[in-house]
Structure formats: C-alpha cells, structure tokens
Design an enzyme around this catalytic site. Structure first.
Site, PDB file in Angstrom:
ATOM      1  N   GLN A  91      -0.459 -11.321  -5.910  1.00 17.95           N
ATOM      2  CA  GLN A  91      -0.530 -10.645  -7.201  1.00 17.95           C
ATOM      3  C   GLN A  91      -0.162 -11.548  -8.358  1.00 17.95           C
ATOM      4  O   GLN A  91      -0.519 -11.278  -9.506  1.00 17.95           O
ATOM      5  CB  GLN A  91       0.384  -9.425  -7.204  1.00 17.95           C
ATOM      6  CG  GLN A  91       1.875  -9.770  -7.186  1.00 17.95           C
ATOM      7  CD  GLN A  91       2.749  -8.558  -7.053  1.00 17.95           C
ATOM      8  OE1 GLN A  91       2.814  -7.942  -6.001  1.00 17.95           O
ATOM      9  NE2 GLN A  91       3.437  -8.203  -8.136  1.00 17.95           N
ATOM     10  N   CYS A 136       1.928  -4.720  -8.021  1.00 17.19           N
ATOM     11  CA  CYS A 136       2.140  -4.432  -6.600  1.00 17.19           C
ATOM     12  C   CYS A 136       1.607  -3.055  -6.228  1.00 17.19           C
ATOM     13  O   CYS A 136       1.056  -2.855  -5.141  1.00 17.19           O
ATOM     14  CB  CYS A 136       3.613  -4.545  -6.252  1.00 17.19           C
ATOM     15  SG  CYS A 136       4.712  -3.506  -7.260  1.00 17.19           S
ATOM     16  N   HIS A 164       9.374  -1.875  -5.783  1.00 22.56           N
ATOM     17  CA  HIS A 164       8.232  -2.678  -5.339  1.00 22.56           C
ATOM     18  C   HIS A 164       7.377  -1.871  -4.376  1.00 22.56           C
ATOM     19  O   HIS A 164       7.906  -1.149  -3.521  1.00 22.56           O
ATOM     20  CB  HIS A 164       8.744  -3.955  -4.659  1.00 22.56           C
ATOM     21  CG  HIS A 164       7.668  -4.922  -4.274  1.00 22.56           C
ATOM     22  ND1 HIS A 164       6.739  -5.394  -5.169  1.00 22.56           N
ATOM     23  CD2 HIS A 164       7.371  -5.511  -3.072  1.00 22.56           C
ATOM     24  CE1 HIS A 164       5.923  -6.239  -4.547  1.00 22.56           C
ATOM     25  NE2 HIS A 164       6.280  -6.315  -3.276  1.00 22.56           N
ATOM     26  N   ASN A 211       2.765  -7.472   2.292  1.00 24.20           N
ATOM     27  CA  ASN A 211       3.167  -7.660   0.898  1.00 24.20           C
ATOM     28  C   ASN A 211       2.005  -8.257   0.118  1.00 24.20           C
ATOM     29  O   ASN A 211       0.949  -8.568   0.689  1.00 24.20           O
ATOM     30  CB  ASN A 211       4.405  -8.569   0.832  1.00 24.20           C
ATOM     31  CG  ASN A 211       5.166  -8.426  -0.475  1.00 24.20           C
ATOM     32  OD1 ASN A 211       4.785  -7.655  -1.361  1.00 24.20           O
ATOM     33  ND2 ASN A 211       6.251  -9.158  -0.619  1.00 24.20           N
TER      34      ASN A 211
END
Length: 350
Positions: A152, A158, A297, A317
């Site tokens: 990102q 996110c 997050h 992630n």
C-alpha cells in the site's frame, strides 16, 4: 528473500525460508559492538548501505539522511535485542529489518494504518452446530482464493486492500477465476460512503460502495497509485460485485474460525501500533502488549492452523513481501482475541 507456506503432516503449517537473508544472521561482533558498546561499526555501515540499495531509499538532504539512519539504528537495536530473547525462548516470533525500518512507530501508524472504526456493527449468529465439524487447519491460498501480496505504500489504504481481498475470494468461489481487484477504485471513489482515501476508511463502507456502484474494477484496469486520485471507475473494467456484507459476533474467535472454514478469506481489523508488529519477521505473533481494544489497521485472514502447539491465524497484510513471512503474519489464535483480530471481522456476500 521470500517465504513459502508448506503443509505439514499434522495439518499445521510452517514457513520455509529460501534464498539469502543476510540481515537475519548478523555477526556476533556486530551484535556485541552495537548492543554492548552502543557504537557504530564498519559492519553496521555496510548493512545500512546495502539496506538503502535493496529498498531504493533516497533522501532529500543530509539532515534527513542522518535522521533516517538514527531511526534505522534504533530499529536494528530493537530487532537484535528481541531476537536474542527469542533465541532463549522468551518470544514465539522474531523481528527483522524491512522496508519500514527507517520510520518511527509513530510514522508507520500515521501513514500506514488507516482503519476508521466508525461503522455500525450488525452481528451475525453462528450456531454451535455450524462449528462442530471444522477442520483443524485451513489455508485458502492452497485453494487459489488469495491474490499476491501488494504494497500500500505511505497511504492509509489498508482498509481498501482488506476489502478487495475478501471480495476476490468470494468472486473466485463464484466464477472459478481469481482476478485481483482495484483498491485504488475504492480509495478514489468511496468518499460518498464515508471513506477518506489515504486518510482512512473501513471495509463495510467499501462494500457499500461496491453495492451502490454495482461493481468494482480490476487492478489491471484501475491500477494502484499509492495516493489519492480522482474517481475514474469504468464499467468496462468491472471484475467484481457484491450484494451485501456481514459482520461476525464481536470478539468471538470460534465464530471467526467457522467463517474462515466455511466462507473463505475474511476482512478484519487489528492493533498494529507496536514496533514489534512493524518489524515482525516470522513465527506466531503473541505478545501481551497488543491491546485488542486499539484497532487501527485492516488485514485479511486467509486461514488458520497450529505450529508446535501454538494456534494461529494466517493473515495477509498489504505492506509488501519484504515484511513478515513473505507479506503474511501468523497471529496467536485462542489467546483472548490477540490484537483484537476477532473484534471487527466482515465479509461480502454475492
């Protein structure tokens, strides 16, 4: 270096290391010099220069360079101390220097962690009957429901990556084809639903946009730009859609396990405030310092399993493949909602 996930005979998972990982094997001389004497060394200078080359780091001026070097050294020191404890059995995970290592924890949290927890939650009920025959482990990567890890960058998007990840899995189940969807489409276009692009948002509002818009473009048609942009959605690039979304019961890891096993990858929120999260390298992330109430997050849960008796969630992630286990982290499961992973899980319905 990159990491691959291999199934084990006992249905748990281990991460096998391939390639070289010089920073994971710093010499004893460097360790003693840096930790005991607190001084720089030629070996440390060499590590710094190689790190800058590896991650294409260029700074605007000497002042910034000196500052970034100081932050990097602080993080290197934290990594070495933690891993020294891990080698003695004090921790179930190790840390490592990565692309974020010239950033302070405050900077990472400000620039990378953009979850906004202002979405009303409508809980769904999961019965014990539904959860009675769940497999001991699940890995949706093996079923082709998980697209490659992306990065990102310095944008609090996110939430968009988490949302498209969950939707990609459902689209693959429906169509048989895995097509990476566009987080940039969400960053640019879901403002009306209450998201704020690189300044943050959440997955529920992202799904609301896809529903109202009657679709979302593919990543190839609407590529990611690491920054806010003008909405240029075009139905010609449509590659995904959804008709609704469901939240799971808050803090219930049994319900989350059932959803992962029966539905597919699930978007969720975690506490990613700690430097140990930013510098995570491998192992089962288990630390009492990770407050489950401080969510900031968004990530994607793509499976679960156990490693030498430690239950974990397998989590994708959006910080690139140099972070963690090839872009993934294993977060402790059945440990009182570690990092709040079961507080805000949500998935789209087609």
């Amino acid at each position: 270096m990159f990491l691959r996930l291999f199934p084990m005979a006992d249905m748990s998972y281990r991460f096998a290391e391939t390639g070289s990982d010089k920073m994971s094997f710093l010499s004893v001389a460097l360790l003693s010099t840096f930790l005991v004497l607190g001084q720089s060394s030629s070996a440390l200078d060499e590590e710094w220069e190689e790190w800058k080359i590896k991650y294409h780091k260029v700074y605007n001026n000497q002042t910034e360079l000196v500052y970034r070097r100081a932050v990097w050294e602080k993080n290197m020191k934290r990594v070495l101390r933690h891993n020294q404890g891990a080698s003695g059995g004090q921790h179930s995970f190790t840390l490592g220097i990565n692309e974020l290592s010239d950033m302070s924890a405050e900077e990472v949290n400000e620039k990378m962690n953009g979850l906004k927890m202002d979405e009303p939650i409508h809980f769904q009920n999961w019965t014990l009957k539904q959860m009675s025959r769940l497999p001991e482990s699940v890995n949706w990567m093996e079923r082709g429901l998980v697209s490659p890890v992306r990065n990102q960058g310095p944008c609090g998007s996110c939430w968009a990556f988490s949302a498209v990840g969950a939707l990609e899995g459902q689209m693959k189940k429906r169509t048989g084809v895995l097509v990476p969807l566009s987080p940039q489409n969400l960053v640019d276009c879901s403002v009306k639903e209450g998201n704020h692009g690189c300044r943050g948002g959440n997955m529920g509002k992202a799904f609301r946009y896809v529903i109202a818009n009657e679709g979302i473009d593919s990543e190839s048609f609407y590529p990611y730009k690491h920054k806010d942009g003008i909405c240029v959605y075009d139905a010609k690039g449509k590659a995904g859609y959804c008709s609704g979304y469901k939240y799971l019961p808050r803090g219930n890891e049994m319900s989350l396990q059932a959803a992962i096993a029966t539905v597919g990858p699930v978007a969720t929120a975690v506490n990613a405030n700690l430097p140990s999260f930013h510098l995570y390298k491998r192992g089962v992330y288990d630390t009492p310092k990770c407050d489950p109430r401080r969510l900031n997050h968004a990530v994607l849960i793509v499976g679960y399993g156990a490693d030498r008796g430690k239950d974990f969630w397998l989590v994708k992630n959006s910080w690139g493949t140099s972070w963690g286990e090839g872009g993934f982290i294993r977060i402790a499961r059945n440990k009182r909602n570690m990092c709040g992973i079961a507080t805000f899980p949500v998935y789209p319905t087609l």
